[in-house]
Write a protein that holds these residues in place. Sequence first.
Motif, short mmCIF file in Angstrom:
data_model
loop_
_atom_site.label_atom_id
_atom_site.label_comp_id
_atom_site.label_asym_id
_atom_site.label_seq_id
_atom_site.Cartn_x
_atom_site.Cartn_y
_atom_site.Cartn_z
N CYS A 180 96.36 27.73 -18.42
CA CYS A 180 95.96 27.02 -17.19
C CYS A 180 95.44 28.00 -16.14
N ILE A 181 94.41 27.56 -15.43
CA ILE A 181 93.84 28.35 -14.35
C ILE A 181 93.67 27.44 -13.13
N PRO A 182 93.62 28.01 -11.92
CA PRO A 182 93.43 27.19 -10.71
C PRO A 182 92.14 26.38 -10.77
N THR A 183 92.18 25.18 -10.20
CA THR A 183 91.01 24.30 -10.25
C THR A 183 89.79 24.90 -9.57
N HIS A 184 90.01 25.59 -8.42
CA HIS A 184 88.87 26.15 -7.70
C HIS A 184 88.20 27.27 -8.51
N VAL A 185 88.97 27.95 -9.36
CA VAL A 185 88.37 28.97 -10.23
C VAL A 185 87.62 28.30 -11.37
N ALA A 186 88.17 27.21 -11.91
CA ALA A 186 87.54 26.49 -13.01
C ALA A 186 86.23 25.84 -12.60
N ASN A 187 86.05 25.62 -11.31
CA ASN A 187 84.84 24.95 -10.83
C ASN A 187 83.72 25.92 -10.43
N THR A 188 83.86 27.20 -10.80
CA THR A 188 82.82 28.19 -10.49
C THR A 188 81.95 28.46 -11.71
N MET A 189 80.69 28.83 -11.48
CA MET A 189 79.73 29.19 -12.53
C MET A 189 79.67 28.14 -13.63
N LEU A 190 79.45 26.90 -13.23
CA LEU A 190 79.35 25.80 -14.20
C LEU A 190 77.91 25.70 -14.71
#
Length: 416
Positions: free
Chosen positions: A82-92
């Motif tokens: 699991c990773i923080p949501t704000h990190v997962a939403n970068t460089m999509l």
Amino acid sequence: MAGDDSRGIDQTPTWAVSVLCAIIIIISIALEKILHKVGTWLTDRHKKALYEALEKIKAELMILGFISLILVFSQYYIADICIPTHVANTMLPCPLKDEKGKGDSGNRRLLWYERRILAGDKKPECKEGHVSLISVKGLHQIHILIFFLAVFHVIYSAITMALGRLKIRGWKQWEDETSSHNYEFSYDPSRFRLSHETSFVRAHTSFWTRIPLFFYIGCFFRQFFRSVSKSDYMTLRHGFISVHLAPGSKFNFQRYIKRSLEDDYKTVVGVSPVIWGSFVVFLLLNVHGWQALFWASLIPLIIVLAVGTQLQAILTKMAFEITDRNAVVQGIPLVQGSDKYFWFGRPQLLLQLIQFALFQNAFQITYFWWCLYEEFYSCFYEKLEFLIAKIIIGDIVLFLCSYITLPLYALVAQVP
């Protein structure tokens, strides 16, 4: 329906399991037998280089299969990271969507994906504000991409070799002419001629080619119209035979070039760690708004055009050296090759660039069909003109590199 989708193998009819396994086993054995037959056919015809190329392709398919097995085994372990949501939403690679999708079409896509998840009903548990590093659905899509890579790698390699051999087959009539009386008269070794009047020198030299800018412009365009002329072939053939064989030897140079192409092909179909690294870099830079798909498709085109220009420049420099060395020549002009004509004095570097360009172009074509299959084309190709340009560029690079650049390299690289 939801209950049916979540059933494990212990609740699946044995006939369904056995039939599916039998089909997969039959297909796998059939493919293995076909590859074995091809290898035997190449061995019987003494095609050692092509046999080694086939072994390289089989090794690369094995690597892709091993990667696929690792993904299948570790998919849920990876999904548990699991990773923080704000990190997962970068460089999509595509614009961020909400969890519910957009309208009915979004719901249909979610249901469609749910039916395609590999197996099991286990879902990762992440605390609030965190999401999976890569979901099981995403890992399944990577799994499909690897399958596409394996299939298209074989198809692309076959097309590359077929086009190269087709080009060299056209030189057979020139080779046959060397046994005729007209050839002996036209290229009589006792005849003296001015060097600048020979066909090879006249085709590659002029006042304008002495100017550096026009020199490379002329070499650039020559690769499209007359990449290898009859005078080029005859002159390079004469230079090779004069150095490596006794005068007057009967030698099938065209067949030798065909074997050289097969040796080069053995290198081209290989995938080095550097090339795999470029694959990873592309996946990293494929960010929405960067148009990485389009710009990446230009790299193989630029490389192929640069290599083709350099090969034509080598022929022109040989022609200049003939005129600078001798005002009069006897018979066919004798070319003198050297590694100094190649970039950094390394002829193998051009072949490595061809290898890189072919892999990148093959990957771009594979990625396009994968996006089409996964229905990602709507966000990866927002502009129709980019989509059309990418398809055209991919086909141009495949044709140029396989039919023009690679055979030309096989010919020029033989010059002593």
